[in-house]
Scaffold this motif. Structure first.
Motif, PDB file in Angstrom:
ATOM      1  N   LEU A 164       0.860  -1.335   0.002  1.00  0.00           N
ATOM      2  CA  LEU A 164      -0.202   0.151  -0.058  1.00  0.00           C
ATOM      3  C   LEU A 164       1.045   1.329   0.120  1.00  0.00           C
ATOM      4  O   LEU A 164       0.229   2.195   0.156  1.00  0.00           O
ATOM      5  CB  LEU A 164      -0.886   0.148   1.260  1.00  0.00           C
ATOM      6  CG  LEU A 164      -2.008  -1.039   1.299  1.00  0.00           C
ATOM      7  CD1 LEU A 164      -2.697  -1.021   2.675  1.00  0.00           C
ATOM      8  CD2 LEU A 164      -2.965  -0.843   0.151  1.00  0.00           C
ATOM      9  N   ALA A 165       2.247   1.222  -0.180  1.00  0.00           N
ATOM     10  CA  ALA A 165       2.881   2.207   0.084  1.00  0.00           C
ATOM     11  C   ALA A 165       2.746   3.234  -0.957  1.00  0.00           C
ATOM     12  O   ALA A 165       2.617   4.512  -0.813  1.00  0.00           O
ATOM     13  CB  ALA A 165       4.526   1.856  -0.256  1.00  0.00           C
ATOM     14  N   VAL A 166       2.279   2.985  -2.479  1.00  0.00           N
ATOM     15  CA  VAL A 166       2.005   3.951  -3.394  1.00  0.00           C
ATOM     16  C   VAL A 166       0.643   4.728  -3.312  1.00  0.00           C
ATOM     17  O   VAL A 166       0.592   5.865  -3.356  1.00  0.00           O
ATOM     18  CB  VAL A 166       2.125   3.177  -4.651  1.00  0.00           C
ATOM     19  CG1 VAL A 166       1.644   4.167  -5.919  1.00  0.00           C
ATOM     20  CG2 VAL A 166       3.578   2.636  -5.081  1.00  0.00           C
ATOM     21  N   LEU A 167      -0.160   3.819  -2.912  1.00  0.00           N
ATOM     22  CA  LEU A 167      -1.490   4.559  -2.304  1.00  0.00           C
ATOM     23  C   LEU A 167      -1.378   5.551  -1.561  1.00  0.00           C
ATOM     24  O   LEU A 167      -2.035   6.697  -1.492  1.00  0.00           O
ATOM     25  CB  LEU A 167      -2.446   3.349  -1.896  1.00  0.00           C
ATOM     26  CG  LEU A 167      -3.975   3.845  -1.511  1.00  0.00           C
ATOM     27  CD1 LEU A 167      -4.607   4.432  -2.450  1.00  0.00           C
ATOM     28  CD2 LEU A 167      -4.694   2.596  -0.784  1.00  0.00           C
ATOM     29  N   PHE A 168      -0.747   5.226  -0.397  1.00  0.00           N
ATOM     30  CA  PHE A 168      -0.556   6.335   0.771  1.00  0.00           C
ATOM     31  C   PHE A 168       0.392   7.251   0.104  1.00  0.00           C
ATOM     32  O   PHE A 168       0.304   8.693   0.841  1.00  0.00           O
ATOM     33  CB  PHE A 168      -0.001   5.813   1.960  1.00  0.00           C
ATOM     34  CG  PHE A 168      -0.892   4.996   2.747  1.00  0.00           C
ATOM     35  CD1 PHE A 168      -2.048   5.539   3.095  1.00  0.00           C
ATOM     36  CD2 PHE A 168      -0.820   3.603   3.004  1.00  0.00           C
ATOM     37  CE1 PHE A 168      -3.152   4.828   3.786  1.00  0.00           C
ATOM     38  CE2 PHE A 168      -2.030   3.009   3.550  1.00  0.00           C
ATOM     39  CZ  PHE A 168      -3.285   3.575   3.922  1.00  0.00           C
ATOM     40  N   ASP A 169       1.449   7.073  -0.831  1.00  0.00           N
ATOM     41  CA  ASP A 169       2.283   8.197  -1.229  1.00  0.00           C
ATOM     42  C   ASP A 169       1.477   9.267  -1.869  1.00  0.00           C
ATOM     43  O   ASP A 169       1.780  10.394  -1.972  1.00  0.00           O
ATOM     44  CB  ASP A 169       3.208   7.637  -1.937  1.00  0.00           C
ATOM     45  CG  ASP A 169       4.207   8.600  -2.529  1.00  0.00           C
ATOM     46  OD1 ASP A 169       4.707   9.461  -1.776  1.00  0.00           O
ATOM     47  OD2 ASP A 169       4.602   8.419  -3.854  1.00  0.00           O
ATOM     48  N   GLU A 170       0.452   8.773  -2.490  1.00  0.00           N
ATOM     49  CA  GLU A 170      -0.445   9.712  -3.269  1.00  0.00           C
ATOM     50  C   GLU A 170      -1.383  10.683  -2.686  1.00  0.00           C
ATOM     51  O   GLU A 170      -1.702  11.536  -2.911  1.00  0.00           O
ATOM     52  CB  GLU A 170      -1.374   8.813  -4.301  1.00  0.00           C
ATOM     53  CG  GLU A 170      -0.485   8.076  -5.495  1.00  0.00           C
ATOM     54  CD  GLU A 170      -1.356   7.226  -6.104  1.00  0.00           C
ATOM     55  OE1 GLU A 170      -2.459   6.836  -5.983  1.00  0.00           O
ATOM     56  OE2 GLU A 170      -0.862   6.567  -7.307  1.00  0.00           O
ATOM     57  N   ASN A 171      -1.276  10.342  -1.176  1.00  0.00           N
ATOM     58  CA  ASN A 171      -2.342  11.142  -0.705  1.00  0.00           C
ATOM     59  C   ASN A 171      -1.491  11.728   0.786  1.00  0.00           C
ATOM     60  O   ASN A 171      -2.213  12.139   1.843  1.00  0.00           O
ATOM     61  CB  ASN A 171      -3.620  10.330  -0.243  1.00  0.00           C
ATOM     62  CG  ASN A 171      -4.182   9.868  -1.076  1.00  0.00           C
ATOM     63  OD1 ASN A 171      -5.313  10.703  -1.620  1.00  0.00           O
ATOM     64  ND2 ASN A 171      -3.981   8.791  -1.856  1.00  0.00           N
ATOM     65  N   SER A 172      -0.306  11.504   0.869  1.00  0.00           N
ATOM     66  CA  SER A 172       0.469  12.255   2.043  1.00  0.00           C
ATOM     67  C   SER A 172       1.737  12.760   1.450  1.00  0.00           C
ATOM     68  O   SER A 172       2.216  12.274   0.551  1.00  0.00           O
ATOM     69  CB  SER A 172       0.776  11.269   3.104  1.00  0.00           C
ATOM     70  OG  SER A 172       1.489  11.579   3.905  1.00  0.00           O
ATOM     71  N   ASP A 173       2.359  13.863   2.145  1.00  0.00           N
ATOM     72  CA  ASP A 173       3.755  14.327   1.565  1.00  0.00           C
ATOM     73  C   ASP A 173       4.717  13.828   2.725  1.00  0.00           C
ATOM     74  O   ASP A 173       6.047  14.289   2.600  1.00  0.00           O
ATOM     75  CB  ASP A 173       3.739  15.741   1.540  1.00  0.00           C
ATOM     76  CG  ASP A 173       3.105  16.268   2.772  1.00  0.00           C
ATOM     77  OD1 ASP A 173       3.113  15.715   3.838  1.00  0.00           O
ATOM     78  OD2 ASP A 173       3.218  17.638   2.760  1.00  0.00           O
ATOM     79  N   ILE A 174       4.659  12.894   3.474  1.00  0.00           N
ATOM     80  CA  ILE A 174       5.517  12.530   4.687  1.00  0.00           C
ATOM     81  C   ILE A 174       6.768  11.398   3.920  1.00  0.00           C
ATOM     82  O   ILE A 174       7.826  11.474   4.365  1.00  0.00           O
ATOM     83  CB  ILE A 174       4.834  11.776   5.695  1.00  0.00           C
ATOM     84  CG1 ILE A 174       4.333  10.421   5.269  1.00  0.00           C
ATOM     85  CG2 ILE A 174       4.123  12.594   6.406  1.00  0.00           C
ATOM     86  CD1 ILE A 174       3.929   9.661   6.558  1.00  0.00           C
TER      87      ILE A 174
END
Length: 259
Positions: free
Chosen positions: A226-236
């Protein structure tokens, strides 16, 4: 060629590598009862589809957090590939990493391997977030020492617990809500917001606390499905490394050849 095996709580990932480069990878559901013969039949077919054969594999390395799965994977390596497999966390592939924690023996092999790969690939202080059955936050300092971390329920585990415990709540997919609003107007929308944005808020909050405690600039590396999914919705996140564990296993194998 090297066959690297990462046996997690949910899936077992097999990756075929040549000169440190991943040539093919496959995934199967984790089942400790699966025999070496079953693995071999499955792998033989997949190898042929990619233009390879069992005979092309001359080394095997395994990392597992499922002790019951290890025996059958070792038998697979010995019986079908004709090699004695290396096992991450066991001599002679202990990795040479300092485990600066109170109970070094309790640190999972996958987390050690991730720490080794992250320090090799990125300079400075690091936080590695691995999205698996559990979501783990691992802290590696600029010297490469593993300093500890956090274990949180994975997002799928959290959603399953919510749906199981609340009889009237429906099953939903793990995906971003349709818009950025955090005021849901249907039951499904409220669940999406609670699960997805709640998880993002948890990650961002924990990363902020870790960075404040370290007190130095710290890169955040994410890995897992799920790394890519969260990368698209967070800037951390500073980098996405989907193959971090496999890269760590390849490094361990390379170091074992030089030992």
């Amino acid at each position: 060629m090297l066959l690297a095996i990462d046996a997690g709580n949910t899936n077992v990932v097999f990756a075929l590598l040549s000169q440190g480069e991943i040539r093919a990878r496959w995934r199967i559901a984790t089942d400790p009862r699966r025999t070496a013969d079953e693995y071999a039949v499955w792998l033989n077919q997949l190898l042929m589809l990619e233009g390879y054969a069992i005979a092309d594999v001359d080394a095997v390395i395994i990392a597992t957090v499922v002790p019951r799965a290890l025996h059958n994977l070792q038998v697979l390596a010995e019986k079908y590939f004709g090699v004695q497999p290396l096992v991450a966390g066991h001599a002679p592939v202990e990795g040479g990493i300092e485990l600066d924690v109170e109970q070094p023996s309790s640190v999972g092999a996958d987390r050690i391997v991730n720490a080794i790969a992250a320090h090799h690939l990125y300079a400075g202080d690091l936080i590695v977030i691995d999205f698996g059955t559990a979501t783990t936050f691992d802290v590696i300092d600029y010297t490469g020492a593993y300093k500890g971390g956090i274990i949180a329920p994975g997002i799928n585990l959290s959603l399953d617990a919510l749906v199981t415990a609340a009889a009237k709540l429906p099953k939903i997919a793990i995906s971003p809500p349709e818009n950025r609003s955090v005021i849901g107007r249907t039951t499904e929308a409220q669940m999406h917001i609670g699960v997805f944005w709640g998880y993002v808020a948890m990650m961002e909050g924990l990363v902020a606390r870790i960075r404040a405690e370290i007190g130095r600039p710290t890169k955040v590396i994410s890995t897992g499905g799920l790394a890519v999914l969260f990368d698209e919705n967070s800037d951390i996140f500073d980098a996405i490394a989907p193959d971090l564990t496999i890269q760590g296993l390849a490094l361990l194998h390379e170091r074992s050849l030089k030992a």
